[in-house]
Design a protein around this motif. Structure first.
Motif, short mmCIF file in Angstrom:
data_model
loop_
_atom_site.label_atom_id
_atom_site.label_comp_id
_atom_site.label_asym_id
_atom_site.label_seq_id
_atom_site.Cartn_x
_atom_site.Cartn_y
_atom_site.Cartn_z
N LEU A 91 0.79 -1.22 0.00
CA LEU A 91 0.00 0.00 0.00
C LEU A 91 0.83 1.28 0.00
O LEU A 91 0.69 2.13 -0.89
N ILE A 92 1.70 1.47 0.98
CA ILE A 92 2.39 2.75 1.13
C ILE A 92 3.33 3.00 -0.04
O ILE A 92 3.34 4.10 -0.64
N PRO A 205 -3.05 8.75 8.00
CA PRO A 205 -1.64 9.10 7.80
C PRO A 205 -1.41 10.33 6.94
O PRO A 205 -0.36 10.97 7.06
N GLU A 233 -6.44 -1.16 6.42
CA GLU A 233 -6.27 -1.91 5.18
C GLU A 233 -5.10 -2.88 5.27
O GLU A 233 -5.22 -4.04 4.86
N GLN A 234 -3.95 -2.42 5.80
CA GLN A 234 -2.76 -3.28 5.91
C GLN A 234 -2.13 -3.13 7.28
O GLN A 234 -2.25 -2.10 7.94
N ASP A 236 1.06 -2.90 8.14
CA ASP A 236 2.10 -1.87 8.26
C ASP A 236 1.48 -0.47 8.28
O ASP A 236 2.01 0.45 8.92
N GLU A 237 0.36 -0.28 7.61
CA GLU A 237 -0.38 0.98 7.69
C GLU A 237 -0.87 1.22 9.12
O GLU A 237 -0.78 2.34 9.65
N TRP A 240 1.89 2.35 11.27
CA TRP A 240 2.22 3.74 10.97
C TRP A 240 1.23 4.69 11.67
O TRP A 240 1.63 5.70 12.25
N TYR A 251 -6.86 2.48 15.35
CA TYR A 251 -6.99 3.23 14.10
C TYR A 251 -8.32 3.99 14.05
O TYR A 251 -8.37 5.19 13.72
N SER A 300 -3.36 -7.16 1.05
CA SER A 300 -3.78 -6.54 2.30
C SER A 300 -4.31 -7.53 3.32
O SER A 300 -4.05 -7.39 4.52
#
Length: 433
Positions: A91-92, A205, A233-234, A236-237, A240, A251, A300
C-alpha cells in the motif's frame, strides 16, 4: 412525458437482506415485467397484467436474461483509472510510486474531464450505474467527475481527497483549504440532480489532527453528506497510524476523536479490526466497503464477511485502481473466493445483494437505487447468463436458477452485460479499450 417501456425477462427481486435473513429473501421471478417510465420503475409484476394495463408501452423482451438492479460500486478512485494493474507494491509504496504521481495531473480540468469520461464509460460497460469515488485534492477533479455524471443523468457520490501531510507538495492542501474547498463543492453539487458529495479525508496518515478536526466540523455542519475514508487496510499501515497518533486507542479512534465516526460514514477495507473497532462501528451503524480484488492484489488481507451476516451494512467495491478490475462480476467472484478462504461460502443471492442493494444501503441510497421496486430509479443491468461458451456449457446443466446464475458471477465480465439502463435510458456499452 417519456414513453413507457416494458422490460420482459427473469427479474431479480429482494424481499429482504439475504445476509441476515437467508437466500430465500431473494427471488428470481419468471414471466415478470418491469415497467419503466420517466426515469423510474413504475411497476413490477406478471407480464400479462402489465401488458393489459399499459398497452401503449414499448416492449423489450430479454427472454431468459436476468434483469438486475444496476451494480453499485461503493468505493473507487476514478483518477487511478489509467494506472490500474500496476505491478508489485504494497500500500504505502504503491501510493508513492504510482498513485501520487498520477493524481498530480488532475489540476488540469481537461485531463480530469477525459479520465472521468473514460471511467464512467468503462464502468457502465460492466453494468455499474452508481459509483462512490475519491477524486484528488484538486477541486477541478471533483468538478470534472460531477459534470460528466450529470451529463449522463447518472447517480454518483464523489469528494475532494483531503491530504495535508505525507504526500507530495502538489497534492497537499491544509486544514483551512480542505474545509473551504470541500464546503464550496458541497454547496455547488450536493443534491443537484443525481449527485452526492462525500467528505473525503484519504486516511489518517495523510491528514494532520488539525485537518481531521476541520473535516469533522464540516461533517457536523452537513450531516446529510456521507463521509468516506480508509480504515485498517494493511498491518504496516496500522503500525504507521499508531506512530502518528500515539494517544489513539486504535486506528478507528483517529477518526472518532475528531468527529469522523457516524452512521453516514463509509470505511473502506476494514480488514484488520480490533474488537473495540468492530463494536463501535456496529454501535453507530457505520458502513464498510469490501474491496476484494484490491485486498488480494495489494496483499492486504481477507475481509470478514461475518460482519455483514451479523447485521453490519457492507457494500461491495472495485477500489480501482488498487483493485484489478472494473467489473462488479469479477468483484463478486473475488468476494466469494475470500469468503471461502475464511470458511464462509457466500450464496449467489448474497453476492448479488452486496453488489446492488447492499452497496446502495451502505451509501445511504437504498431508498432510491439498488432494488427493482416501484418508485426506485430505473438503473438496471441485464445479464446474459450464457455469454461465453464456458459459462453456457456450465449453465446448461443447472438444476435451478441459482445454479444457472452462479457461473456468470464466477466467470462473467463485460460480455455478460446485455444492456444497461441509467435513469431509465438505455446506454450503449463502451468498447473495452
Amino acid at each position: 412525458m417519456d414513453e413507457a417501456e416494458l422490460l420482459l425477462g427473469r427479474v431479480l427481486l429482494f424481499d429482504g437482506n439475504p445476509l441476515t435473513e437467508g437466500p430465500e429473501a431473494v427471488r428470481i421471478a419468471t414471466e415478470t415485467g418491469v415497467l419503466v417510465a420517466e426515469g423510474r420503475i413504475a411497476a413490477v409484476g406478471p407480464v400479462d397484467r402489465l401488458r393489459a394495463a399499459h398497452p401503449a408501452a414499448r416492449i423489450r423482451d430479454f427472454g431468459r436474461d436476468l434483469i438486475c438492479p444496476g451494480f453499485v460500486d461503493a468505493h473507487a478512485h476514478y483518477p487511478q483509472t489509467r494506472m490500474i494493474a500496476s505491478w508489485g507494491k504494497r500500500l504505502i509504496d504503491w501510493l508513492e510510486t504510482y498513485t501520487f504521481p498520477v493524481e498530480s495531473a488532475f489540476g488540469d480540468p481537461d485531463h480530469a474531464r477525459a479520465v472521468a469520461a473514460l471511467h464512467l464509460d468503462l464502468t457502465a460497460a460492466h453494468g455499474t450505474t452508481t459509483i462512490c469515488t475519491f477524486c484528488t485534492s484538486h477541486p477541478e477533479s471533483v468538478e470534472a467527475y460531477f459534470a460528466e455524471a450529470r451529463a449522463r443523468g447518472q447517480r454518483v457520490v464523489a469528494g475532494k481527497t483531503c491530504m495535508d501531510r505525507n504526500a507530495p507538495a502538489a497534492l497537499r492542501d491544509d486544514p483551512r483549504r480542505a474545509y473551504d474547498e470541500s464546503k464550496a463543492l458541497i454547496a455547488r453539487w450536493h443534491g443537484r440532480d443525481r449527485l452526492g458529495y462525500a467528505i473525503t479525508p484519504r486516511f489518517s496518515p495523510t491528514s494532520s489532527p488539525g485537518q481531521l478536526e476541520a473535516l469533522g466540523a464540516l461533517w457536523a455542519e452537513h450531516p446529510d453528506c456521507p463521509m468516506q475514508t480508509h480504515l485498517s487496510e494493511q498491518t504496516d499501515e496500522i503500525a504507521w497510524v499508531a506512530e502518528l497518533f500515539p494517544s489513539a486507542r486504535d486506528y478507528l479512534d483517529t477518526y472518532e476523536a475528531f468527529g469522523l465516526l457516524g452512521a453516514n460514514g463509509i470505511y473502506g477495507h476494514a480488514i484488520h479490526l480490533t474488537a473495540r473497532e468492530r463494536d463501535r462501528l456496529a454501535e453507530v451503524g457505520a458502513a464498510l466497503a469490501h474491496c476484494p480484488t484490491s485486498n488480494t492484489f495489494i496483499g492486504s488481507g481477507l475481509f470478514d464477511m461475518g460482519l455483514a451476516r451479523a447485521g453490519m451494512r457492507v457494500g461491495l467495491a472495485t477500489d480501482t485502481g488498487g483493485g484489478s478490475s472494473f467489473s462488479m462480476l469479477r468483484t463478486m467472484a473475488a468476494a466469494y473466493e475470500i469468503g471461502q478462504l475464511r470458511g464462509l461460502a457466500l450464496h449467489p443471492a448474497e453476492l448479488l445483494w452486496l453488489a446492488t442493494a447492499g452497496s446502495a444501503d451502505a451509501l445511504g441510497l437504498g431508498d432510491r437505487i439498488g432494488r427493482i421496486a416501484p418508485g426506485h430509479e430505473a438503473d438496471l443491468c441485464v445479464l446474459d447468463l450464457a455469454a461465453t461458451p464456458a459459462i453456457a456449457q456450465r449453465a446448461e446443466g443447472a438444476e435451478d436458477a441459482w445454479e444457472e446464475v452462479f457461473p456468470t458471477l464466477m466467470m462473467g465480465d463485460d460480455r455478460a452485460v446485455r444492456q444497461v439502463y441509467v435513469g431509465g435510458r438505455a446506454v450503449s456499452r463502451a468498447p473495452a479499450g
